[in-house]
Design a protein around this motif. Structure first.
Motif, short mmCIF file in Angstrom:
data_model
loop_
_atom_site.label_atom_id
_atom_site.label_comp_id
_atom_site.label_asym_id
_atom_site.label_seq_id
_atom_site.Cartn_x
_atom_site.Cartn_y
_atom_site.Cartn_z
N ASP A 38 1.00 -1.11 -0.11
CA ASP A 38 -0.05 -0.13 -0.14
C ASP A 38 0.96 1.57 -0.02
OD1 ASP A 38 -2.44 1.55 -0.01
OD2 ASP A 38 -3.11 0.55 1.93
N SER A 39 0.18 2.22 -0.45
CA SER A 39 0.89 3.75 -0.32
C SER A 39 0.37 4.47 1.03
CB SER A 39 0.63 4.61 -1.38
OG SER A 39 1.31 3.86 -2.52
N PRO A 40 0.83 4.31 2.03
CA PRO A 40 0.51 5.14 3.24
C PRO A 40 0.47 6.49 3.13
CG PRO A 40 2.45 4.19 3.91
CD PRO A 40 2.24 3.82 2.33
N THR A 41 -0.39 7.08 3.81
CA THR A 41 -0.33 8.62 4.25
C THR A 41 0.17 8.74 5.69
OG1 THR A 41 -1.98 9.06 2.80
CG2 THR A 41 -1.43 10.78 4.34
N ILE A 42 1.17 9.51 5.83
CA ILE A 42 1.90 9.78 7.02
C ILE A 42 1.57 11.04 7.62
CG2 ILE A 42 4.25 9.76 8.35
CD1 ILE A 42 3.95 7.18 6.65
N THR A 43 0.54 11.01 8.75
CA THR A 43 0.52 12.27 9.64
C THR A 43 0.42 11.82 11.10
OG1 THR A 43 -1.86 11.49 9.41
CG2 THR A 43 -1.10 13.06 7.87
N GLY A 44 0.84 12.90 11.81
CA GLY A 44 0.72 12.87 13.20
C GLY A 44 0.29 14.47 13.64
N SER A 45 0.54 14.52 15.09
CA SER A 45 0.01 15.68 15.55
C SER A 45 1.01 16.34 16.56
CB SER A 45 -1.33 15.61 16.39
OG SER A 45 -0.94 14.93 17.62
N SER A 79 4.60 3.07 19.70
CA SER A 79 5.19 3.61 18.30
C SER A 79 4.59 2.67 17.02
CB SER A 79 6.86 3.74 18.30
OG SER A 79 7.05 2.08 18.21
N GLU A 80 3.82 3.48 16.31
CA GLU A 80 3.00 2.70 15.29
C GLU A 80 3.91 2.17 14.18
OE1 GLU A 80 2.98 6.27 15.91
OE2 GLU A 80 1.21 6.30 17.40
N LEU A 81 4.79 2.86 13.55
CA LEU A 81 5.38 2.58 12.28
C LEU A 81 7.01 1.96 12.35
CD1 LEU A 81 4.42 5.47 10.10
CD2 LEU A 81 3.11 3.59 10.41
N LEU A 82 7.22 1.24 11.67
CA LEU A 82 8.76 0.89 11.46
C LEU A 82 9.10 1.49 10.12
CD1 LEU A 82 9.52 -2.63 13.07
CD2 LEU A 82 9.74 -0.30 13.98
N VAL A 83 10.18 2.30 9.98
CA VAL A 83 10.34 3.12 8.77
C VAL A 83 11.92 2.61 8.10
CG1 VAL A 83 10.95 5.14 7.66
CG2 VAL A 83 9.00 4.93 9.32
N ARG A 84 11.89 1.94 7.12
CA ARG A 84 13.35 1.50 6.47
C ARG A 84 13.55 2.57 5.24
NH1 ARG A 84 16.44 -2.23 6.94
NH2 ARG A 84 15.36 -3.75 7.89
N VAL A 85 14.59 3.16 5.46
CA VAL A 85 14.99 4.16 4.22
C VAL A 85 15.46 3.45 3.33
CG1 VAL A 85 16.25 6.07 3.57
CG2 VAL A 85 15.12 5.96 5.92
N LEU A 86 15.21 3.33 1.78
CA LEU A 86 15.92 2.77 0.70
C LEU A 86 15.88 3.73 -0.61
CD1 LEU A 86 13.60 -0.65 1.04
CD2 LEU A 86 16.23 -0.27 1.63
N PRO A 87 16.59 3.45 -1.37
CA PRO A 87 16.84 4.26 -2.61
C PRO A 87 15.54 3.92 -3.56
CG PRO A 87 18.68 2.60 -2.36
CD PRO A 87 17.82 2.59 -1.06
N LEU A 139 9.37 13.12 8.27
CA LEU A 139 8.37 12.67 9.18
C LEU A 139 8.24 13.96 10.26
CD1 LEU A 139 10.32 9.27 9.68
CD2 LEU A 139 7.72 9.68 8.92
N ARG A 140 9.26 14.61 10.78
CA ARG A 140 8.83 15.51 11.60
C ARG A 140 8.00 16.71 11.00
NH1 ARG A 140 9.88 15.86 17.20
NH2 ARG A 140 11.75 14.76 17.62
N THR A 141 8.14 17.05 9.58
CA THR A 141 7.10 17.93 9.02
C THR A 141 5.87 17.63 9.06
OG1 THR A 141 9.11 18.75 7.76
CG2 THR A 141 6.64 19.53 6.87
N ALA A 142 5.41 16.00 8.95
CA ALA A 142 4.21 15.50 9.03
C ALA A 142 3.73 15.28 10.46
CB ALA A 142 4.13 14.03 8.22
N GLY A 143 4.55 15.76 11.55
CA GLY A 143 4.08 15.96 12.66
C GLY A 143 4.26 14.47 13.51
N VAL A 144 5.12 13.83 12.96
CA VAL A 144 5.39 12.43 13.62
C VAL A 144 7.09 12.32 13.99
CG1 VAL A 144 6.16 10.16 12.72
CG2 VAL A 144 4.03 11.26 11.98
N VAL A 145 7.04 11.57 15.19
CA VAL A 145 8.46 11.80 15.72
C VAL A 145 9.17 10.58 15.51
CG1 VAL A 145 9.64 11.90 18.05
CG2 VAL A 145 7.67 13.09 17.90
#
Lengths: 355, 355
Positions: free
Chosen positions: A169-176, A302-310, A270-276
């Motif tokens: 899926d293509s998730p939308t990342i948002t936080g407050s 914590s809700e997500l695990l994020v892996r950074v990939l090219p 992630l920070r811009t989206a309000g997520v730590v």
């Protein structure tokens, strides 16, 4: 009952059409009869609904039973195992791939239970691959991208012929989480920044860094946290001379190479989206994330695990299985942040699915 | 209280020796006084037990407090965080590394709680590394190898300065699964072998392959299972012509490259040890293993996850953390099978540890 294979499709007569297509969703109507994809014909042979397929390729006339049809080049094992598994689970499905040459990948439209090719709804768009295949990130993205046309699913056939389903899926990342911070100063060490006199908001509200000691007041920032704060004009560092973002980024590249830039870009988004984002090290990921932080003493799960990939990454199905299994076990969602040479980030998630 | 740093050790007087070494296990006696490793001096500065270290390098005389000593080249952050964490957990420990130049790795002898450098027992031999370090398989093996001298432990400092401990060991692999089989025949497909008329022992006792269907009698073998059975003279395959081990191995190399040979060697060693390897795909590993299989209907829990790696592999701490975390979550032991150009296999295990 027999059918004939012309190197592309398997064709059978009107009675076959009634029995296979009309009643059970195999193939499609064709000139009064039915045209079956080889994988559909293989399944009918396996079930004993077809007795043989007469191989008309190169003017021949061999009668192939299930065993010899499966061993021939007409049908791919990978497709057969996925097709069979989904049929066993009570679904009707149709091959949608453009080429019918037996391959290690195949695409299927899977209809909701009780529906078939006569209806107009798709439950899953399934890409069948071998565990030995490499799946380009772009391919994963296109699987995720179609709206309102069924869930994108990767079906991986392992070497023991079992099928593992992964929802893509293509998730939308948002936080407050948005906190304003005063300007701060820190010492740049080899692989972190130490802030000796931090404002209380830094760690306890905005959840940057870790305290050096339980009771201590010093806060240690990771280089990626420090680089982000410096880019926001909130941090200056001292490593003998005074510096800002460029100094920290330079150190980051020293210890981590160009990966540092990609991780910083994802951290910032992630920070811009309000997520730590915090380190995902214990989970083998780049980051774990918290969407709504008001106070570190009342931190949620914590809700997500994020892996950074090219963006040109090719996923090995086994690595995907590892990430998704781990994320599931710790009740988090596995998200891949694809970053290219440009500034954009494409988010991709993968999770376990039982169709 | 002050001490002096000469570029190698930090030295202080008799009173310091009584207070730091005799009472709390810092440093070692030296000419009536005490000689401290820089990381020990850093911890004493951090605690406020030392006021300053006078830096005598290059004939200087700067008074360094904790902040400036930690920012100097005298002490490594990675070592400091591990040293501090183990002290916080109630252990006395001594640096044992040969070079005292600040580095991203460090070695410590950690004494049992209540014991110290004046005693003769070690609880843990700890190698401290940054999460950015790569650890050669050889290095892991030497950490695992010492008998009766404490548990080998890898302490990884992540970018947020948290320490994760991994116990490293050399496991012995044994099981009780030995079944005799009659000779069988199978069809070699693209990436598996189908045995159409298998003896009941093949799957149901010796746990080779998977049944093609719930009720079906055909058994599908993975190529690695088939190659092993062929090497034992138990299987011949047909892919148009009749063949044995060489035919299956050739196909294995076609689909998997030289990794197939390494995996086959590990598979064979596990079977020889009386252990049944099955695919570890769902766990992102090469194999999961069952030590005692009498009957697949009464299969126990699989005990090990096995990852096959070349002997010159360098472990990334994050990948290790991922494997170990996953294995822990599914109550299995993570084992690495290191295979080189020769026939031998070195077994290495890693597991979570809370000192």
């Amino acid at each position: 009952m027999d059918a004939t294979y012309d190197g592309d499709l398997v064709r059978a007569d009107r009675r076959a059409r009634e029995q296979f297509y009309d009643a059970r969703g195999y193939g499609r109507p064709d000139d009064g009869g039915v045209a079956l994809d080889p994988v559909e014909a293989a399944h009918l042979l396996f079930r004993g609904d077809l007795d043989a397929v007469v191989d008309r390729r190169a003017g021949g006339g061999d009668r192939l039973d299930f065993r010899s049809f499966l061993a021939s080049t007409a049908v791919s094992e990978v497709e057969f195992f996925v097709y069979k598994d989904l049929r066993d689970r009570g679904f009707y499905l149709s091959p949608t791939r453009e080429s019918r040459v037996a391959d290690t990948t195949g695409d299927f439209a899977v209809y909701p239970r009780g529906k078939g090719p006569w209806d107009d709804t798709t439950a899953y768009r399934v890409r069948a691959v071998s565990e030995r295949a490499a799946i380009a990130a772009r391919e994963m993205q296109s699987l995720a991208a179609v709206d309102g046309d069924g869930t994108g699913v990767l079906a991986v056939v392992d070497e023991e012929s079992e099928v593992t389903y992964l929802e893509v899926d293509s998730p939308t990342i948002t936080g407050s989480t948005h906190h304003s911070l005063p300007a701060i100063e820190g010492d740049l060490l080899a692989d972190r920044v130490l802030v000796w006199d931090p404002p209380v908001e830094l760690h306890e509200r905005a959840f940057y860094g870790q305290q050096l000691d339980q009771e201590g007041d010093a806060v240690q920032l990771s280089l990626v946290e420090a680089a982000y704060l410096a880019s926001q004009g909130k941090l200056t560092v001292d490593d003998g001379r005074s510096g800002g973002e460029a100094t920290v980024v330079e150190r980051g590249r020293d210890v981590e190479g160009e990966r540092f830039d990609r991780r910083l870009r994802v951290y910032s988004a992630l920070r811009t989206a309000g997520v730590v984002p915090k380190t995902g090290f214990k989970f083998g990921a780049d980051f774990r994330t918290y969407a709504d932080v008001a106070d570190v003493d009342h931190l949620g799960h914590s809700e997500l695990l994020v892996r950074v990939l090219p963006t040109d990454h090719a996923f090995a199905p086994r690595d995907l299985a590892l990430d998704v299994r781990l994320a599931h076990g710790v009740r988090k969602r596995m998200v891949f942040a694809l970053t290219g040479a440009n500034e954009g980030i494409d988010w991709l998630s993968a999770s376990r699915l039982t169709p």
